[in-house]
Motif scaffolding. Structure first.
Motif: not given
Length: 257
Positions: A163-177
Motif C-alpha cells: 500500500m505504501a508503494s502504491a501511494a508513493i507512486e501517486m505522489g504521496y508521502y508516508i508518515s510514521f508515528s
C-alpha cells in the motif's frame, strides 16, 4: 528541521502544564521541534486549530472531517475550500476511510473522502489521509478523485509495504508515528526500512500513541524525537540526517519555505 507533522494540539493533556498549552509547546521547542501541524477533525474544532496556528509562527493547521466524525450531512467541497483559504491552513484533512471502527457508514466515508480530495485539488493544498482496514478503497478513491500534482500524506501509517508503494507512486508521502517503536510492530518497521527517506514524515498523532519509553502516557509533540530516532536506527542513519530530510519533506509537501 525537526517537525511534528501531525498533532492534535487542541486535545493535549495539559495537567502537567497547569492547563497551559504554551508550556507544552515550549517543552517541544526545547527538544528541538521547530514546526508542528495541528490537525482538524471536524467543523467544530476547525476554528480552534486555526486559532492555535495563527497565534504561533511555528505552527500550521489543517481543516477537514475525520471519517469517524462525519456528521449527518457530508461536508461539501465548497465548505472545505473556503476553510482551506484561511491564513496558516496548509492542508485538507484529516479525512479518509476507517472500516475498523465503522463498517456501517462506508458510503458516507467514501463520499466525504472524495469531497476532501476534490477540495485539495481546487485549493492546491495536500490531503492528510487516515486509513485503516480499507487499503483497496483508499487507493482507488485517491486514484479517481485526487490530483497527483497536489497529493498528500498517509498519516500514522500502519498498513503494508504494497500500500505504501502504491501511494508513493501517486505522489504521496508516508508518515510514521510512535507505533513503530512498539514491540509488536516488526512488520511495520520493515515498511519503514523500505520507504525511501525522500517520502517519509514523522509525527506524534498526540495525544495518542506515545512512543516507547513513554507508552501508556499521554502523547505530546516533544516525543516526536523518539519517532525520528527510531527511523534513524531502522535506516542506519544519523538522527541529524533524519531530522534534516523529514523536515525538507514536510516543507516540500506543504509548500513552506
Amino acid at each position: 528541521m525537526l517537525v511534528d507533522s501531525h498533532c492534535h494540539l487542541d486535545r493535549l493533556d495539559l495537567r502537567h502544564y497547569d492547563g497551559e498549552l504554551n508550556a507544552a509547546l515550549a517543552a517541544a521547542r526545547e527538544r528541538g521541534v521547530e514546526r508542528m501541524l495541528c490537525i482538524g477533525i471536524d467543523l467544530k474544532n476547525a476554528p480552534d486549530v486555526v486559532a492555535i496556528a495563527q497565534a504561533n509562527p511555528d505552527i500550521y493547521a489543517s481543516v477537514g472531517v475525520h471519517p469517524l466524525d462525519i456528521a449527518e450531512d457530508v461536508c461539501a467541497i465548497e465548505t472545505l475550500v473556503e476553510l482551506a483559504g484561511q491564513d496558516k491552513v496548509v492542508a485538507i484533512g484529516e479525512t479518509g476511510l476507517d472500516y475498523y471502527y465503522s463498517q456501517e457508514r462506508k458510503a458516507e466515508q467514501q463520499l466525504s473522502f472524495a469531497n476532501h480530495l476534490q477540495a485539495s485539488a481546487r485549493s492546491g493544498k495536500p490531503t492528510i489521509v487516515h486509513t485503516r482496514d480499507a487499503r483497496e478503497d483508499t487507493l482507488n478513491i485517491i486514484a479517481e478523485h485526487g490530483d497527483p500534482a497536489v497529493a498528500g500524506v498517509l498519516h500514522c501509517f500502519t498498513e503494508s509495504w504494497e500500500m505504501a508503494s502504491a501511494a508513493i507512486e501517486m505522489g504521496y508521502y508516508i508518515s510514521f508515528s510512535g507505533i513503530i517503536t512498539f514491540k509488536s510492530a516488526e512488520e511495520l518497521r520493515e515498511v519503514v526500512r523500505r520507504v525511501p527517506m525522500e517520502r517519509i514524515l514523522v509525527e506524534t498523532d498526540s495525544p495518542y500513541l506515545a512512543p516507547v519509553p513513554y507508552r501508556g502516557k499521554k502523547n505530546e509533540p516533544k516525543f516526536v524525537v523518539e519517532v525520528a530516532q527510531c527511523v534513524a536506527d531502522l535506516k542506519g542513519l544519523s538522527f541529524a540526517d533524519v531530522v534534516s530530510q523529514t523536515g525538507k519533506n514536510f516543507n516540500q509537501l506543504f509548500r513552506l519555505n
